[in-house]
Design a protein around this motif. Structure first.
Motif, PDB file in Angstrom:
ATOM      1  N   ASN A 126      72.231  58.874 -16.190  1.00 19.07           N
ATOM      2  CA  ASN A 126      71.223  59.214 -15.695  1.00 19.07           C
ATOM      3  C   ASN A 126      70.285  57.983 -16.467  1.00 19.07           C
ATOM      4  O   ASN A 126      68.937  59.046 -17.637  1.00 19.07           O
ATOM      5  CB  ASN A 126      70.516  60.452 -15.795  1.00 19.07           C
ATOM      6  CG  ASN A 126      68.630  60.771 -15.077  1.00 19.07           C
ATOM      7  OD1 ASN A 126      68.617  60.245 -14.983  1.00 19.07           O
ATOM      8  ND2 ASN A 126      67.885  62.154 -15.439  1.00 19.07           N
ATOM      9  N   LYS A 184      73.864  57.680   5.567  1.00 25.94           N
ATOM     10  CA  LYS A 184      72.235  57.058   6.458  1.00 25.94           C
ATOM     11  C   LYS A 184      72.952  56.866   7.547  1.00 25.94           C
ATOM     12  O   LYS A 184      71.719  56.990   8.274  1.00 25.94           O
ATOM     13  CB  LYS A 184      71.993  56.498   5.739  1.00 25.94           C
ATOM     14  CG  LYS A 184      70.321  56.293   5.584  1.00 25.94           C
ATOM     15  CD  LYS A 184      69.883  55.362   4.758  1.00 25.94           C
ATOM     16  CE  LYS A 184      68.500  54.848   5.082  1.00 25.94           C
ATOM     17  NZ  LYS A 184      68.377  54.321   3.936  1.00 25.94           N
ATOM     18  N   GLU A 209      70.842  61.913   5.619  1.00 22.53           N
ATOM     19  CA  GLU A 209      69.516  61.481   4.561  1.00 22.53           C
ATOM     20  C   GLU A 209      69.907  62.402   3.754  1.00 22.53           C
ATOM     21  O   GLU A 209      69.924  63.275   3.512  1.00 22.53           O
ATOM     22  CB  GLU A 209      68.133  61.372   4.771  1.00 22.53           C
ATOM     23  CG  GLU A 209      67.778  60.343   5.432  1.00 22.53           C
ATOM     24  CD  GLU A 209      67.790  58.727   4.983  1.00 22.53           C
ATOM     25  OE1 GLU A 209      67.961  58.785   3.562  1.00 22.53           O
ATOM     26  OE2 GLU A 209      66.942  57.721   5.319  1.00 22.53           O
ATOM     27  N   VAL A 210      70.566  62.018   2.420  1.00 19.64           N
ATOM     28  CA  VAL A 210      70.871  62.725   1.546  1.00 19.64           C
ATOM     29  C   VAL A 210      70.208  62.025  -0.431  1.00 19.64           C
ATOM     30  O   VAL A 210      70.475  60.780  -0.180  1.00 19.64           O
ATOM     31  CB  VAL A 210      72.829  63.004   0.815  1.00 19.64           C
ATOM     32  CG1 VAL A 210      72.907  63.367  -0.141  1.00 19.64           C
ATOM     33  CG2 VAL A 210      73.771  62.842   2.275  1.00 19.64           C
ATOM     34  N   SER A 211      69.694  63.514  -0.387  1.00 20.24           N
ATOM     35  CA  SER A 211      69.191  63.081  -1.756  1.00 20.24           C
ATOM     36  C   SER A 211      69.736  63.250  -3.404  1.00 20.24           C
ATOM     37  O   SER A 211      70.969  64.249  -3.011  1.00 20.24           O
ATOM     38  CB  SER A 211      67.769  63.709  -1.952  1.00 20.24           C
ATOM     39  OG  SER A 211      67.574  65.170  -1.760  1.00 20.24           O
ATOM     40  N   LEU A 212      69.769  62.410  -3.926  1.00 27.09           N
ATOM     41  CA  LEU A 212      69.975  62.769  -5.314  1.00 27.09           C
ATOM     42  C   LEU A 212      69.912  64.574  -5.550  1.00 27.09           C
ATOM     43  O   LEU A 212      68.783  65.084  -6.165  1.00 27.09           O
ATOM     44  CB  LEU A 212      69.955  61.662  -6.789  1.00 27.09           C
ATOM     45  CG  LEU A 212      70.177  60.363  -6.453  1.00 27.09           C
ATOM     46  CD1 LEU A 212      69.784  59.580  -7.023  1.00 27.09           C
ATOM     47  CD2 LEU A 212      71.971  60.066  -6.289  1.00 27.09           C
ATOM     48  N   ASN A 228      56.002  56.678 -10.929  1.00 24.65           N
ATOM     49  CA  ASN A 228      57.495  56.229 -10.935  1.00 24.65           C
ATOM     50  C   ASN A 228      58.234  55.736 -11.913  1.00 24.65           C
ATOM     51  O   ASN A 228      57.800  55.475 -12.612  1.00 24.65           O
ATOM     52  CB  ASN A 228      57.105  54.596  -9.899  1.00 24.65           C
ATOM     53  CG  ASN A 228      58.435  54.409  -9.819  1.00 24.65           C
ATOM     54  OD1 ASN A 228      59.632  54.733  -9.799  1.00 24.65           O
ATOM     55  ND2 ASN A 228      58.204  53.059  -9.170  1.00 24.65           N
ATOM     56  N   ARG A 237      76.183  58.152   0.626  1.00 27.28           N
ATOM     57  CA  ARG A 237      75.203  58.145   0.625  1.00 27.28           C
ATOM     58  C   ARG A 237      74.808  57.011   1.685  1.00 27.28           C
ATOM     59  O   ARG A 237      74.160  57.291   2.758  1.00 27.28           O
ATOM     60  CB  ARG A 237      74.182  57.840  -0.069  1.00 27.28           C
ATOM     61  CG  ARG A 237      74.099  59.266  -1.028  1.00 27.28           C
ATOM     62  CD  ARG A 237      73.042  59.308  -2.085  1.00 27.28           C
ATOM     63  NE  ARG A 237      72.189  58.884  -2.103  1.00 27.28           N
ATOM     64  CZ  ARG A 237      70.905  58.541  -2.595  1.00 27.28           C
ATOM     65  NH1 ARG A 237      71.056  57.932  -3.479  1.00 27.28           N
ATOM     66  NH2 ARG A 237      69.660  58.082  -2.337  1.00 27.28           N
ATOM     67  N   THR A 257      78.608  57.818  -5.146  1.00 26.10           N
ATOM     68  CA  THR A 257      78.075  58.745  -3.838  1.00 26.10           C
ATOM     69  C   THR A 257      77.023  57.306  -3.805  1.00 26.10           C
ATOM     70  O   THR A 257      76.859  58.249  -2.656  1.00 26.10           O
ATOM     71  CB  THR A 257      77.307  59.684  -5.714  1.00 26.10           C
ATOM     72  OG1 THR A 257      77.892  60.428  -5.921  1.00 26.10           O
ATOM     73  CG2 THR A 257      76.223  59.597  -4.559  1.00 26.10           C
TER      74      THR A 257
END
Length: 398
Positions: free
Chosen positions: A136, A390, A395-398, A181, A386, A382
């Motif tokens: 991260n 898509k 749609e897969v979010s983190l 952001n 993803r 991942t």
């Protein structure tokens, strides 16, 4: 592959075999310092042959090779731990050079890039922090606050590759903590390593070794470190974007280097299997289990090479962002091939494979990290999944 590139690859392969491989035993048994004088001589030979800095522009002393051309050369240099250093394409220096070339100011290029490209100094790159997960990257505590004409930096980093002996370090730090952001909160700042407050805590022992010089990893602290505001690399708040720019081509470099390690390990494995006898007239290679190891390794290495070259071609056509999925594919696939081929080669060699009489144990210790750095395997899987889902409307979010 063009005839000229094929000729270059062939000539470099011979140079590596005749001039660099003989230095490995002293390096493996006595360390980097034992071969440094000889390596400096080899560097001068590379310069004299016109092979210095293959992927860098000619006006900076390089060969001006494209990404695809250098990918083929990187495989040859990866066959030995010393190859990329002799050609001045070792990490993190080559990545720092590429970033400085694209984003550096005239002052930064003159002061930092010029001597780095000439091989007169080394550099390091500090991003990972021990308090936060490296997967991260937006989560970090190192900060830089602009006070007048200086950035004041405070923070804690580790796995800063090549810090020992480096002249400067490019430090990733938070400059805009309140930006909405999270990917626009960090910047990269060039910090000379002799700046007051820049502390080398320790070299981190990795798999039982601390490493030396550019092959080491360090823990560092920055306490009230002050550098001129002109040391900001690129635009403020663009630190992550710049990091991604260097990681795209960097992953191509790494993966082809890993293919080179696989080829070297494969050759050692096959040569040993053909000659080592279990009993009179019964070589290892006569056993089906060994034959399967050889066949599986051959197939995986071939697949890995073609995947990386395909990704490199797409990066050249569409840029790193356009080839994001392909870059993630090769990152985890080739890292896995590397680990499996090395494991088989060691297994075939038995006790000899575990010793430092061969480079296999060195490769195994140092390259296990291939599945972690520049994004852990799981992160890249991942990204790929993803992107695929898509296309199917999910749609897969983190």
């Amino acid at each position: 592959m063009a005839a000229s590139t094929a000729d270059l690859v062939r000539e470099v392969r011979e140079f590596v075999r005749e001039e660099i491989l003989p230095l490995e035993p002293a390096f493996l048994h006595h360390g980097f310092a034992a071969v440094l004088p000889a390596l400096r001589e080899k560097r001068q030979e590379v310069k004299a042959r016109g092979w210095w800095l293959p992927p860098f522009p000619r006006e900076w002393g390089g060969m001006g090779l494209g990404l695809l051309e250098f990918a083929r050369l990187s495989e040859e240099l990866g066959r030995t731990p010393l190859g990329h250093y002799v050609f001045n394409t070792q990490a993190p220096d080559i990545g720092n050079m590429e970033v400085l070339l694209k984003h550096g100011t005239p002052m930064q290029k003159e002061r930092f890039l010029k001597p780095l490209a000439a091989g007169e100094i080394r550099s390091s790159f500090a991003m990972t922090e021990p308090e936060h997960a490296g997967s991260n990257p937006v989560w970090m505590n190192t900060t830089a606050v602009l006070e007048g004409d200086h950035w004041v930096i405070n923070g804690h980093k580790w796995y800063t590759t090549g810090f020992e002996g480096s002249a400067f370090c490019i430090v990733m730090c938070i400059t805009d903590p309140d930006h909405p952001n999270p990917y626009a909160r960090a910047s990269q700042i060039i910090v000379p390593t002799d700046t007051p407050g820049f502390q080398h805590v320790r070299k981190i022992a990795v798999m039982g070794e601390q490493g030396e010089d550019w092959m080491s990893h360090s823990e560092i602290r920055l306490q009230g470190v002050r550098v001129p505001k002109e040391n900001l690399l690129g635009e403020r708040g663009r630190g992550f974007a710049i990091a991604q720019e260097r990681l795209g081509p960097g992953r191509i470099h790494h993966c082809m280097r890993w293919v080179g390690i696989c080829e070297r390990s494969f050759e050692l494995m096959c040569g040993y299997a053909a000659k080592r006898e279990l009993s009179p007239g019964k070589p290892l290679g006569s056993r089906q289990a060994i034959q399967h190891m050889i066949a599986e390794s051959k197939a995986e290495i071939h697949a890995a090479r073609l995947m990386v070259l395909d990704a490199a071609e797409k990066v050249e056509r569409q840029g790193a962002e356009g080839a994001r999925v392909e870059i993630s594919l090769i990152k985890f696939f080739v890292a896995g091939v590397l680990q499996r081929v090395l494991d088989r080669a060691i297994q075939v060699h038995g006790g000899l494979g575990m010793s430092d009489d061969l480079p296999l144990s060195f490769f195994y210790r140092h390259e296990r990290a291939a599945r972690i750095y520049d994004g852990a395997d799981e992160v890249h899987k991942t990204v790929v999944a993803r992107a695929v889902l898509k296309e199917y409307g999910l749609e897969v979010s983190l």
